[in-house]
Design an enzyme around this catalytic site. Structure first.
Site, short mmCIF file in Angstrom:
data_model
loop_
_atom_site.label_atom_id
_atom_site.label_comp_id
_atom_site.label_asym_id
_atom_site.label_seq_id
_atom_site.Cartn_x
_atom_site.Cartn_y
_atom_site.Cartn_z
N PRO A 1 0.80 -1.23 0.00
CG PRO A 1 -0.10 -1.09 2.14
CD PRO A 1 0.56 -2.05 1.19
CG ASN A 2 -0.16 4.31 1.41
OD1 ASN A 2 -1.15 4.86 0.92
ND2 ASN A 2 -0.17 3.75 2.60
NE ARG B 1 4.19 6.62 1.57
CZ ARG B 1 4.38 5.36 1.96
NH1 ARG B 1 4.76 4.45 1.09
NH2 ARG B 1 4.18 5.02 3.20
CE1 TYR C 1 9.11 4.77 2.88
CE2 TYR C 1 7.58 6.62 2.82
CZ TYR C 1 8.07 5.49 3.45
OH TYR C 1 7.53 5.07 4.64
CG ASN D 1 8.32 -2.14 0.11
OD1 ASN D 1 7.86 -2.32 1.23
ND2 ASN D 1 8.88 -0.99 -0.26
CB ALA E 1 1.71 0.15 6.19
CD GLU F 1 10.86 -7.72 5.37
OE1 GLU F 1 11.15 -8.83 5.87
OE2 GLU F 1 10.51 -6.74 6.06
CG HIS G 1 11.27 -2.52 4.17
ND1 HIS G 1 9.89 -2.49 4.12
CD2 HIS G 1 11.60 -3.68 4.76
CE1 HIS G 1 9.42 -3.59 4.68
NE2 HIS G 1 10.43 -4.34 5.07
NE ARG H 1 10.72 5.79 8.30
CZ ARG H 1 9.71 5.71 7.44
NH1 ARG H 1 9.71 4.79 6.48
NH2 ARG H 1 8.71 6.56 7.52
C1 DQA Z 1 8.39 0.88 3.60
C2 DQA Z 1 8.52 1.08 5.12
C3 DQA Z 1 7.18 0.90 5.81
O1 DQA Z 1 7.32 1.09 7.21
C4 DQA Z 1 6.16 1.89 5.29
O2 DQA Z 1 4.91 1.67 5.87
C5 DQA Z 1 6.08 1.91 3.80
C6 DQA Z 1 7.29 1.75 3.01
C7 DQA Z 1 9.69 1.22 2.86
O3 DQA Z 1 9.79 0.86 1.69
O4 DQA Z 1 10.60 1.83 3.43
O5 DQA Z 1 5.02 2.16 3.24
O6 DQA Z 1 8.09 -0.48 3.37
#
Ligand code: DQA
Length: 152
Positions: free
Chosen positions: A15-16, A23, A28, A79, A82, A103, A105, A112
């Site tokens: 998501p997002n 963003r 990011y 990825n 959240a 995985e 990120h 963080r």
């Molecule tokens: C994320 C880190 C997560 O905590 C966050 O909710 C994201 C992006 C990252 O790519 O750094 O949406 O996965």
């Protein structure tokens, strides 16, 4: 379409991540999701690997996509965004399909907020890349390609 002999990689964005580019660029970066996907596709195609990308804001759709990868996909880059910190259901889907995954990120989740420092995925992943920005996806794909070439 991939042919039967070609190995397949699925890249799953949670998501997002559709908002990348605008963003929180301090966390990011400034590349869009399309930019990242394009770079991944170029790398995969020069290694003769079929690469599919998928983004959803819905946990249900993400689970359905992982389930549908069974027996079709050789390696997953994910990825979970959240859902990293909340989704036992996505973890269970990855365990169920038994497809090796990395995985990823963009940000370093361990540098963080405290709530980001718990991942439901890391202990069942082949590996984890966190904090290397968009390059993390490309490095993960390099690893997947090297593994798939060994099995070819
Ligand atoms: C994320 C880190 C997560 O905590 C966050 O909710 C994201 C992006 C990252 O790519 O750094 O949406 O996965």
């Amino acid at each position: 379409m991939n042919n039967a002999l070609q190995k397949s990689v699925l890249v799953v964005h949670g998501p997002n991540l559709n908002l990348l580019g605008g963003r929180e660029p301090n966390h990011y970066g400034t590349l869009t999701l399309d930019d990242i996907n394009r770079q991944l596709k170029e790398k995969a195609s020069s290694a003769n690997i079929h690469l599919e990308t998928f983004q959803s804001n819905s946990e249900v759709e993400l689970i359905d996509k992982i389930q549908s990868a069974k027996d079709k996909i050789d390696f997953i880059l994910i990825n979970p965004a959240a859902y990293t910190h909340t989704s036992i259901a996505m973890r269970d889907a990855l365990s169920a399909v038994k497809i090796p995954f990395i995985e990823i990120h963009l940000s370093n989740i361990y540098a963080r907020e405290h709530f980001r420092q718990k991942s439901f995925f890391s202990d069942i992943a082949v590996g984890l890349i966190s904090g290397l920005g968009a390059m993390g996806y490309l490095l993960a794909l390099d690893y997947a390609i090297s593994q798939l070439n060994q099995k070819a």
